[in-house]
Design a protein around this motif. Structure first.
Motif, PDB file in Angstrom:
ATOM      1  N   VAL A   6       7.343  -3.680  -2.295  1.00 34.77           N
ATOM      2  CA  VAL A   6       5.977  -3.958  -2.895  1.00 34.77           C
ATOM      3  C   VAL A   6       5.383  -5.295  -2.587  1.00 34.77           C
ATOM      4  O   VAL A   6       6.046  -6.187  -2.797  1.00 34.77           O
ATOM      5  N   ILE A   7       4.403  -5.257  -1.806  1.00 37.59           N
ATOM      6  CA  ILE A   7       3.773  -6.302  -1.528  1.00 37.59           C
ATOM      7  C   ILE A   7       2.380  -6.341  -1.530  1.00 37.59           C
ATOM      8  O   ILE A   7       1.644  -4.972  -1.291  1.00 37.59           O
ATOM      9  N   ALA A   8       1.594  -7.025  -2.128  1.00 43.33           N
ATOM     10  CA  ALA A   8       0.104  -7.072  -2.441  1.00 43.33           C
ATOM     11  C   ALA A   8      -0.756  -6.720  -1.310  1.00 43.33           C
ATOM     12  O   ALA A   8      -1.757  -6.073  -1.195  1.00 43.33           O
ATOM     13  N   GLN A   9      -0.689  -7.436  -0.061  1.00 40.87           N
ATOM     14  CA  GLN A   9      -1.172  -7.004   1.091  1.00 40.87           C
ATOM     15  C   GLN A   9      -0.239  -6.995   2.282  1.00 40.87           C
ATOM     16  O   GLN A   9       0.837  -7.757   2.423  1.00 40.87           O
ATOM     17  N   TYR A  10      -0.606  -6.159   3.386  1.00 40.95           N
ATOM     18  CA  TYR A  10       0.206  -6.078   4.490  1.00 40.95           C
ATOM     19  C   TYR A  10      -0.671  -5.972   5.694  1.00 40.95           C
ATOM     20  O   TYR A  10      -1.959  -6.049   5.723  1.00 40.95           O
ATOM     21  N   LYS A  11      -0.086  -6.157   6.943  1.00 45.98           N
ATOM     22  CA  LYS A  11      -0.965  -5.970   8.282  1.00 45.98           C
ATOM     23  C   LYS A  11      -2.000  -4.781   8.234  1.00 45.98           C
ATOM     24  O   LYS A  11      -1.767  -3.842   7.528  1.00 45.98           O
ATOM     25  N   PRO A  12      -3.246  -4.927   8.743  1.00 45.86           N
ATOM     26  CA  PRO A  12      -3.341  -6.009   9.651  1.00 45.86           C
ATOM     27  C   PRO A  12      -4.017  -7.288   9.202  1.00 45.86           C
ATOM     28  O   PRO A  12      -3.899  -8.314   9.929  1.00 45.86           O
ATOM     29  N   LEU A 135      14.743  -1.418  -4.210  1.00 48.04           N
ATOM     30  CA  LEU A 135      13.395  -1.960  -4.478  1.00 48.04           C
ATOM     31  C   LEU A 135      13.408  -3.222  -4.396  1.00 48.04           C
ATOM     32  O   LEU A 135      14.117  -4.294  -4.776  1.00 48.04           O
ATOM     33  N   VAL A 136      12.355  -3.915  -3.667  1.00 49.98           N
ATOM     34  CA  VAL A 136      12.102  -5.352  -3.291  1.00 49.98           C
ATOM     35  C   VAL A 136      10.496  -5.347  -3.652  1.00 49.98           C
ATOM     36  O   VAL A 136       9.836  -4.673  -3.177  1.00 49.98           O
ATOM     37  N   SER A 137      10.374  -6.446  -4.496  1.00 46.62           N
ATOM     38  CA  SER A 137       8.851  -6.964  -4.953  1.00 46.62           C
ATOM     39  C   SER A 137       8.857  -8.412  -4.449  1.00 46.62           C
ATOM     40  O   SER A 137       9.705  -9.297  -4.720  1.00 46.62           O
ATOM     41  N   VAL A 138       7.530  -8.626  -4.015  1.00 47.79           N
ATOM     42  CA  VAL A 138       7.402 -10.098  -3.367  1.00 47.79           C
ATOM     43  C   VAL A 138       6.211 -10.640  -4.247  1.00 47.79           C
ATOM     44  O   VAL A 138       5.064 -10.051  -4.496  1.00 47.79           O
ATOM     45  N   GLY A 139       6.253 -11.851  -4.863  1.00 47.02           N
ATOM     46  CA  GLY A 139       5.593 -12.562  -5.680  1.00 47.02           C
ATOM     47  C   GLY A 139       5.313 -13.819  -5.104  1.00 47.02           C
ATOM     48  O   GLY A 139       6.082 -14.599  -4.804  1.00 47.02           O
ATOM     49  N   ILE A 164      10.617 -14.190  -5.182  1.00 41.48           N
ATOM     50  CA  ILE A 164       9.717 -15.057  -5.889  1.00 41.48           C
ATOM     51  C   ILE A 164       9.544 -16.318  -4.792  1.00 41.48           C
ATOM     52  O   ILE A 164      10.320 -17.190  -4.543  1.00 41.48           O
ATOM     53  N   GLN A 165       8.253 -16.226  -4.275  1.00 36.81           N
ATOM     54  CA  GLN A 165       7.745 -17.211  -3.186  1.00 36.81           C
ATOM     55  C   GLN A 165       7.211 -18.275  -3.920  1.00 36.81           C
ATOM     56  O   GLN A 165       7.273 -19.635  -3.488  1.00 36.81           O
TER      57      GLN A 165
END
Length: 434
Positions: A6-12, A135-139, A164-165
């Motif tokens: 789960v990531i807020a934005q991805y490619k492009p 499940l993996v979430s990136v914040g 947690i970034q």
């Protein structure tokens, strides 16, 4: 293993989290795992597609501006490499002020709240159809963690990893919502999320220490996984704007209000130019990155100095690497915090060039991370710029040295295989070292 990110934005689009996780997911896929991505809509991308042979599902919007672009079917150019304008229109400034007074005072948990409910619904569908195990979430944004928590509550047997970034509830300097209004809610929400998560990672030891202080119960499930480094494919480039017989000095990256402003550095250049005009004339300054409305306005306000800076814009990563490799000296501007480690820190290690690190606090996270693995001097960006600092800067950048070569040895601990392997260990065995 079947993994859903789960990531807020991805490619492009491209940003440090996208660069990091696209490489990690490709590594997982090459090693036999099935990987899937849940992210936000981005016109003209389809809701269900594949990028690098990885299924990408899109739901909701990353921000209100993105929602406008998507609904209006306007191709979104934010976070897309290419030259960006230095001008901020009156209309854009007016809209930004209006949003500051209204929308940004009310949303929670952050500006990606438009991803929240659609993301939960789409995530539920993916878990059912693909039988997701991990499940993996990136914040940031924290919205991704809230989506993952809701899915974990629906499917308790799924393992959930919080990546947690950037910290959320205790990050007073880097606020993603109305901190005065939501401070207690932020802490309570992060507390609950950390309880639900099976494993947690941060990118530096200082952040881990702080999380252990604020939330002692997570000590057994939090670990440090540092920034990732990968060499892009080579790209032929003409190195535009590089003048002969100049000392080429470059800063690459972004600026963030209250955490990393360009203004103290620009004031330093202003004093350098007025105090040592002949030495200043020997330099050619370069900027590689994507301006926000915040940084663009500051650059425009100091045009007598910033007009001296060659702005290359937001370049594709291969072109950026080629250009930076031609530089004589690199600049780094430290954060006002000690727990935000810029993801590009590892790239400074790779280039192995002399670095002027402009610090804004004595316990600078970049200086601690580099730890003398490349030539670095630290110059404090105080309100009063002393002549000694100007001379230190000039002596360092004008010092004749043999041309340095990129150092693969410096970045051995940060390769895709090592970093992805650390996540794999977490997913299959539990806590990693660190």
């Amino acid at each position: 293993m079947k993994i859903l990110l789960v990531i807020a934005q991805y490619k492009p689009a491209t940003d440090p989290n996208i660069q990091r996780w696209s490489k990690i997911l490709q590594w997982f896929q090459k090693n036999g795992d099935d990987v899937f991505i849940l992210t936000t809509q981005r016109y003209p991308e389809k809701e269900n597609s594949a990028i690098d042979n990885i299924p990408v599902y899109r739901a909701g919007h990353q921000t209100l501006r993105d929602a406008f672009h998507n609904i209006s079917r306007i191709q979104n150019k934010r976070n897309i490499t290419g030259k960006t304008s230095n001008n901020t229109s009156l209309i854009s400034k007016s809209i930004n002020k209006l949003l500051n007074l209204t929308w940004r005072k009310k949303y929670w948990p952050d500006g990606s709240v438009l991803f929240l409910e659609p993301g939960i619904k789409k995530g539920d569908e993916i878990i059912k159809s693909e039988q997701i195990e991990q499940l993996v979430s990136v914040g940031v944004p924290f919205t991704c963690h809230v989506i993952a928590q809701r899915l974990k509550e629906l499917y308790p047997d799924i393992k959930w990893h919080m990546d947690i970034q950037d910290p959320f509830s205790f990050s007073d300097e880097f606020r993603v919502n109305n901190h005065e209004k939501f401070k207690y809610r932020n802490t309570r929400a992060e507390y609950e999320a950390l309880q639900w998560a099976d494993t947690i990672s941060v990118n530096n030891k200082r952040t881990k220490t702080l999380y252990n202080q604020y939330f002692p119960f997570i000590e057994e499930k939090i670990s440090v996984i540092p920034p990732l480094f990968s060499v892009p494919e080579k790209q032929d480039s003409s190195m535009p704007g590089m003048l002969k017989d100049k000392i080429h000095v470059a800063y690459f990256g972004s600026f963030y209000e209250t955490v990393r402003s360009p203004e103290p550095f620009i004031l330093f250049l202003e004093k350098l130019k007025s105090s040592y005009p002949l030495d200043y004339a020997k330099l050619q300054l370069h900027y590689l990155g994507q301006h926000s409305s915040f940084s663009r306005e500051i650059f425009n306000n100091y045009s007598q100095v910033t007009s001296d800076i060659h702005d290359h814009g937001f370049l594709p990563r291969p072109a950026m690497f080629e250009l930076l490799n031609k530089m004589d000296v690199l600049l780094h501007i430290g954060n006002t915090t000690d727990y935000h480690l810029p993801s590009k820190s590892v790239e400074y290690l790779f280039f192995n060039k002399p670095v002027v690190n402009f610090t804004q606090r004595p316990d600078d996270s970049f200086d601690h991370f580099v730890n003398n693995r490349c030539p670095v001097i630290n110059i404090r960006l105080d309100k009063s710029i002393e002549d000694e600092s100007l001379r230190t800067f000039l002596d360092f950048v004008t010092h004749k040295r043999e041309k340095s070569e990129p150092s693969h040895n410096n970045v051995q601990k940060y390769t895709v295989q090592t970093i992805a392997g650390s996540y794999k260990t977490l997913f299959t065995q539990g806590l990693t070292s660190g």
